[in-house]
Design a protein around this motif. Structure first.
Motif, mmCIF file in Angstrom:
data_model
loop_
_atom_site.group_PDB
_atom_site.id
_atom_site.type_symbol
_atom_site.label_atom_id
_atom_site.label_comp_id
_atom_site.label_asym_id
_atom_site.label_seq_id
_atom_site.Cartn_x
_atom_site.Cartn_y
_atom_site.Cartn_z
ATOM 1 N N MET A 1 0.847 -1.191 0.000
ATOM 2 C CA MET A 1 0.000 0.000 0.000
ATOM 3 C C MET A 1 0.886 1.245 0.000
ATOM 4 S SD MET A 1 -2.948 1.179 2.713
ATOM 5 C CE MET A 1 -3.982 -0.219 2.275
ATOM 6 N N THR A 2 0.553 2.219 -0.875
ATOM 7 C CA THR A 2 1.332 3.453 -0.954
ATOM 8 C C THR A 2 1.118 4.274 0.306
ATOM 9 O OG1 THR A 2 0.982 3.454 -3.346
ATOM 10 C CG2 THR A 2 1.773 5.493 -2.347
ATOM 11 N N PRO A 3 2.188 4.699 0.967
ATOM 12 C CA PRO A 3 2.005 5.510 2.172
ATOM 13 C C PRO A 3 1.414 6.869 1.823
ATOM 14 C CG PRO A 3 4.313 5.448 1.545
ATOM 15 C CD PRO A 3 3.612 4.463 0.660
ATOM 16 N N PRO A 4 0.649 7.457 2.739
ATOM 17 C CA PRO A 4 0.036 8.754 2.451
ATOM 18 C C PRO A 4 1.057 9.881 2.479
ATOM 19 C CG PRO A 4 -0.439 8.100 4.705
ATOM 20 C CD PRO A 4 0.257 6.936 4.063
ATOM 21 N N VAL A 5 0.736 10.948 1.762
ATOM 22 C CA VAL A 5 1.489 12.194 1.829
ATOM 23 C C VAL A 5 0.821 13.056 2.896
ATOM 24 C CG1 VAL A 5 2.144 14.286 0.593
ATOM 25 C CG2 VAL A 5 2.220 12.070 -0.569
ATOM 26 N N THR A 6 1.578 13.411 3.931
ATOM 27 C CA THR A 6 1.030 14.197 5.039
ATOM 28 C C THR A 6 1.339 15.668 4.824
ATOM 29 O OG1 THR A 6 1.268 12.357 6.579
ATOM 30 C CG2 THR A 6 1.055 14.562 7.527
ATOM 31 N N ILE A 7 0.292 16.483 4.855
ATOM 32 C CA ILE A 7 0.395 17.922 4.605
ATOM 33 C C ILE A 7 -0.073 18.661 5.853
ATOM 34 C CG2 ILE A 7 -0.401 19.833 3.152
ATOM 35 C CD1 ILE A 7 -1.027 17.635 0.992
ATOM 36 N N LEU A 8 0.810 19.411 6.457
ATOM 37 C CA LEU A 8 0.478 20.181 7.661
ATOM 38 C C LEU A 8 0.024 21.577 7.272
ATOM 39 C CD1 LEU A 8 3.435 19.234 10.037
ATOM 40 C CD2 LEU A 8 1.181 18.141 9.844
ATOM 41 N N ASP A 181 -6.895 7.099 -10.326
ATOM 42 C CA ASP A 181 -5.516 6.693 -10.604
ATOM 43 C C ASP A 181 -4.918 6.027 -9.364
ATOM 44 O OD1 ASP A 181 -2.872 6.402 -11.272
ATOM 45 O OD2 ASP A 181 -2.585 8.461 -11.965
ATOM 46 N N ALA A 182 -4.856 4.719 -9.364
ATOM 47 C CA ALA A 182 -4.380 3.978 -8.192
ATOM 48 C C ALA A 182 -2.906 4.211 -7.910
ATOM 49 C CB ALA A 182 -4.639 2.485 -8.384
ATOM 50 N N SER A 183 -2.182 4.797 -8.855
ATOM 51 C CA SER A 183 -0.760 5.056 -8.614
ATOM 52 C C SER A 183 -0.529 6.276 -7.731
ATOM 53 C CB SER A 183 -0.025 5.241 -9.946
ATOM 54 O OG SER A 183 -0.426 6.445 -10.581
ATOM 55 N N LEU A 184 -1.572 7.084 -7.546
ATOM 56 C CA LEU A 184 -1.426 8.268 -6.696
ATOM 57 C C LEU A 184 -1.419 7.862 -5.227
ATOM 58 C CD1 LEU A 184 -3.900 10.790 -8.388
ATOM 59 C CD2 LEU A 184 -1.420 10.630 -8.685
ATOM 60 N N PRO A 185 -0.675 8.582 -4.396
ATOM 61 C CA PRO A 185 -0.679 8.278 -2.966
ATOM 62 C C PRO A 185 -1.887 8.897 -2.282
ATOM 63 C CG PRO A 185 0.763 10.126 -3.374
ATOM 64 C CD PRO A 185 0.272 9.675 -4.733
ATOM 65 N N PRO A 186 -2.368 8.325 -1.178
ATOM 66 C CA PRO A 186 -3.377 9.016 -0.374
ATOM 67 C C PRO A 186 -2.813 10.333 0.160
ATOM 68 C CG PRO A 186 -3.134 6.717 0.308
ATOM 69 C CD PRO A 186 -1.982 7.027 -0.598
ATOM 70 N N LEU A 187 -3.709 11.233 0.530
ATOM 71 C CA LEU A 187 -3.310 12.505 1.125
ATOM 72 C C LEU A 187 -3.939 12.653 2.498
ATOM 73 C CD1 LEU A 187 -3.868 14.993 -1.863
ATOM 74 C CD2 LEU A 187 -1.761 13.773 -1.265
ATOM 75 N N VAL A 188 -3.166 13.162 3.441
ATOM 76 C CA VAL A 188 -3.696 13.490 4.763
ATOM 77 C C VAL A 188 -3.388 14.953 5.038
ATOM 78 C CG1 VAL A 188 -3.604 13.062 7.230
ATOM 79 C CG2 VAL A 188 -3.413 11.144 5.634
ATOM 80 N N THR A 465 -1.610 18.454 -7.210
ATOM 81 C CA THR A 465 -1.179 17.791 -8.440
ATOM 82 C C THR A 465 0.226 18.216 -8.856
ATOM 83 O OG1 THR A 465 -2.122 19.482 -9.920
ATOM 84 C CG2 THR A 465 -3.571 17.686 -9.216
ATOM 85 N N ARG A 466 0.746 19.269 -8.242
ATOM 86 C CA ARG A 466 2.116 19.702 -8.530
ATOM 87 C C ARG A 466 3.135 19.113 -7.555
ATOM 88 N NH1 ARG A 466 2.546 26.085 -10.222
ATOM 89 N NH2 ARG A 466 0.722 26.233 -11.575
ATOM 90 N N LEU A 467 2.652 18.524 -6.480
ATOM 91 C CA LEU A 467 3.575 18.007 -5.471
ATOM 92 C C LEU A 467 4.439 16.897 -6.060
ATOM 93 C CD1 LEU A 467 1.343 17.772 -2.262
ATOM 94 C CD2 LEU A 467 3.244 19.360 -2.670
ATOM 95 N N PRO A 468 5.757 16.938 -5.855
ATOM 96 C CA PRO A 468 6.604 15.876 -6.393
ATOM 97 C C PRO A 468 6.264 14.513 -5.825
ATOM 98 C CG PRO A 468 7.825 17.349 -4.931
ATOM 99 C CD PRO A 468 6.521 18.001 -5.190
ATOM 100 N N GLN A 469 5.780 14.474 -4.566
ATOM 101 C CA GLN A 469 5.406 13.194 -3.978
ATOM 102 C C GLN A 469 4.175 12.583 -4.678
ATOM 103 O OE1 GLN A 469 5.774 16.086 -2.353
ATOM 104 N NE2 GLN A 469 6.766 15.831 -0.361
ATOM 105 N N VAL A 470 3.380 13.457 -5.321
ATOM 106 C CA VAL A 470 2.207 12.988 -6.059
ATOM 107 C C VAL A 470 2.563 12.707 -7.509
ATOM 108 C CG1 VAL A 470 -0.099 13.657 -6.876
ATOM 109 C CG2 VAL A 470 0.590 14.153 -4.520
ATOM 110 N N THR A 471 3.295 13.618 -8.128
ATOM 111 C CA THR A 471 3.600 13.460 -9.564
ATOM 112 C C THR A 471 4.629 12.360 -9.821
ATOM 113 O OG1 THR A 471 5.284 15.198 -9.408
ATOM 114 C CG2 THR A 471 3.070 15.862 -10.048
ATOM 115 N N HIS A 472 5.512 12.115 -8.815
ATOM 116 C CA HIS A 472 6.560 11.109 -9.032
ATOM 117 C C HIS A 472 6.407 9.889 -8.127
ATOM 118 C CE1 HIS A 472 8.403 14.127 -11.476
ATOM 119 N NE2 HIS A 472 8.647 14.917 -10.455
ATOM 120 N N GLY A 473 5.383 9.889 -7.269
ATOM 121 C CA GLY A 473 5.169 8.752 -6.384
ATOM 122 C C GLY A 473 6.120 8.776 -5.195
#
Length: 473
Positions: A1-8, A181-188, A465-473
């Motif tokens: 499972m792709t780990p989420p990208v955490t945004i504070l 798109d299942a390749s995208l990571p979850p976002l928190v 959609t510009r975040l490198p963690q999203v665009t590049h996994g």
């Protein structure tokens, strides 16, 4: 499972997408879930749900072609009728609320005829508005099936056409899952109100992204620091409806007493750029001329001409947050104005929303600390400076030349011609100031890792959609 990208963020709430907000924290979440007809690019508007659009020369008849194949997260088709339902909801009298101001969108869309047929959307306005896209860029489109549930207060039901869908909403936390798109990571999106704490959490590797950080924060070598001009204008409203500041000579005197560079240095620790006009440099049609240079002698002369050669006391309404530096800023301004014989008597307001309502009701002193947030030159002119409208944030200012330029701008569908009109308004407002224009803050965003190409968009709102963690996994 792709780990989420955490945004504070300072706040992480899922708000009604059809209320009016310029709050970056809210918009970053909404724009991940819902699309709008158009998107704001660095040099104009770009396709969103609308793949193309046109406007008639009368600036009233607008036509949009909806992107074929778009579908909502609930599986329903996104066609022009569905889009029209969101726009109708947006224009309702009980929607479009922003801090202190009700029904913001209704004044633009309330009398419009909005209809959809297949993929063709028509918007026929009651009055010309060449800057309609400035409103539609915040018109988030949601599935008609979720609108009743949202009306009942459950914002987690929102189903858009964006890259992410809502998974869970808790107090101070919004978790999103990829919509298709299942390749995208979850976002928190996680709330952390203290900016220093956000910087420390990012530095210690506890988050992937942190927004709105202190300008002086040390983010460490393992993070990328991104600085973006925030188009929000930090200003002092001047009460031109009653009191001494009805006199343009006094308004000019206060403006000539300003040392904007000192305010940036002493109040913002260098984390801002001086603001020389009523809108930021990235606004459409903004002028490039510097405000008249600081001239205390000329300011004192104007005070004398206005009958206040022996000094003048002005009352100031000051909130304790939004802007968060308001108390320090008022003290610094007071020291500058004291040099020309002006004394400030300050009343502080703890409840920021109640304060905004007071400003809307024109219940301010001679000056009021405020901000101007729409990234729309037209909206600023209409909602804040047109005496014929007497909008929520209008404080008595009247200039017939500015109002003529507003009318010319609303009818001009040629972008270059309209920008030239607004540049004229910019110069007029430098000579006859409605506000004390001070600075645009610098928004600092931090990303874990080394990402030299990352930048925030023109509106300084985080685009996931510009975040490198999203665009590049």
């Amino acid at each position: 499972m792709t780990p989420p990208v955490t945004i504070l963020q300072r706040r992480s709430d899922l708000v009604d997408p059809h209320d009016c907000t310029d709050a970056a924290d809210d918009l970053s979440i909404l724009s991940a879930i819902c699309e709008t007809l158009v998107r704001r690019g660095d040099d104009g508007f770009k396709p969103g749900l609308a793949e193309r659009w046109s406007v008639e020369p009368d600036a009233r008849r607008w036509r949009f072609r909806i992107r074929d194949g778009a579908s909502f997260h609930d599986g329903s088709r996104c066609d022009a009728r569905a889009v029209a339902q969101s726009l109708h909801r947006m224009a309702r009298e009980d929607k479009g609320y922003t801090l202190g101001a009700p029904a913001v969108w209704r004044q633009y869309l309330g009398q419009a005829t909005i209809a959809g047929d297949g993929l063709d959307l028509s918007i026929d306005l009651a009055e010309p508005m060449a800057d309609l896209l400035d409103v539609l860029v915040q018109g988030f489109i949601a599935s008609p099936d979720c609108l009743p549930t949202m009306d009942a207060g459950d914002m987690a039901a929102v189903a858009g056409t964006g890259p992410y869908r809502v998974e869970t909403v808790r107090d101070g936390s919004v978790r999103l899952q990829p919509a298709a798109d299942a390749s995208l990571p979850p976002l928190v999106f996680q709330a952390m109100p203290d900016a220093e704490a956000r910087a420390a959490a990012l530095r210690e590797g506890q988050a992937d992204v942190a927004t709105n950080l202190p300008f002086a924060a040390d983010l460490g070598a393992a993070t990328t620091r991104v600085e973006t001009l925030n188009p929000v204008a930090i200003i002092f409203l001047m009460n031109a409806a009653r009191g001494p500041l009805r006199d343009v000579r006094l308004r000019r005197a206060l403006s000539l007493a300003l040392d904007r560079d000192a305010l940036v240095r002493d109040v913002m620790d260098g984390g801002a750029t001086p603001l020389h006009g009523f809108v930021s440099p990235v606004h459409f049609g903004a002028g490039h001329e510097a405000a008249p240079a600081r001239d205390p002698a000329a300011a004192r002369a104007l005070l004398g001409q206005a009958g206040h050669g022996e000094g003048l006391t002005l009352t100031v309404s000051c909130p304790t947050r939004l802007p968060d530096e308001a108390v320090r800023l008022t003290a610094a301004l007071g020291a500058q104005l004291a040099e020309i014989g002006v004394t400030l008597e300050v009343t502080y307001h703890e409840d920021r929303e109640a304060y905004a309502h007071q400003v809307r009701r024109k219940e301010i002193g001679d000056l009021a600390v405020f901000d101007s947030s729409p990234l729309s030159t037209y909206r600023v002119l209409v909602e804040k400076l047109d005496a014929r409208v007497e909008g929520s944030w209008w404080e008595g200012y009247h200039n017939a030349e500015v109002e003529d330029l507003i009318d010319r701008g609303r009818r001009s569908t040629d972008d270059a011609a309209r920008a030239a009109i607004y540049r004229l308004a910019y110069r007029v407002l430098q000579d006859d100031p409605a506000w004390l224009t001070l600075y645009n803050p610098i928004r600092v965003t931090g990303l874990r890792g080394h990402h030299p190409g990352f930048a925030l968009p023109k509106d300084a709102v985080l685009d996931v959609t510009r975040l490198p963690q999203v665009t590049h996994g």
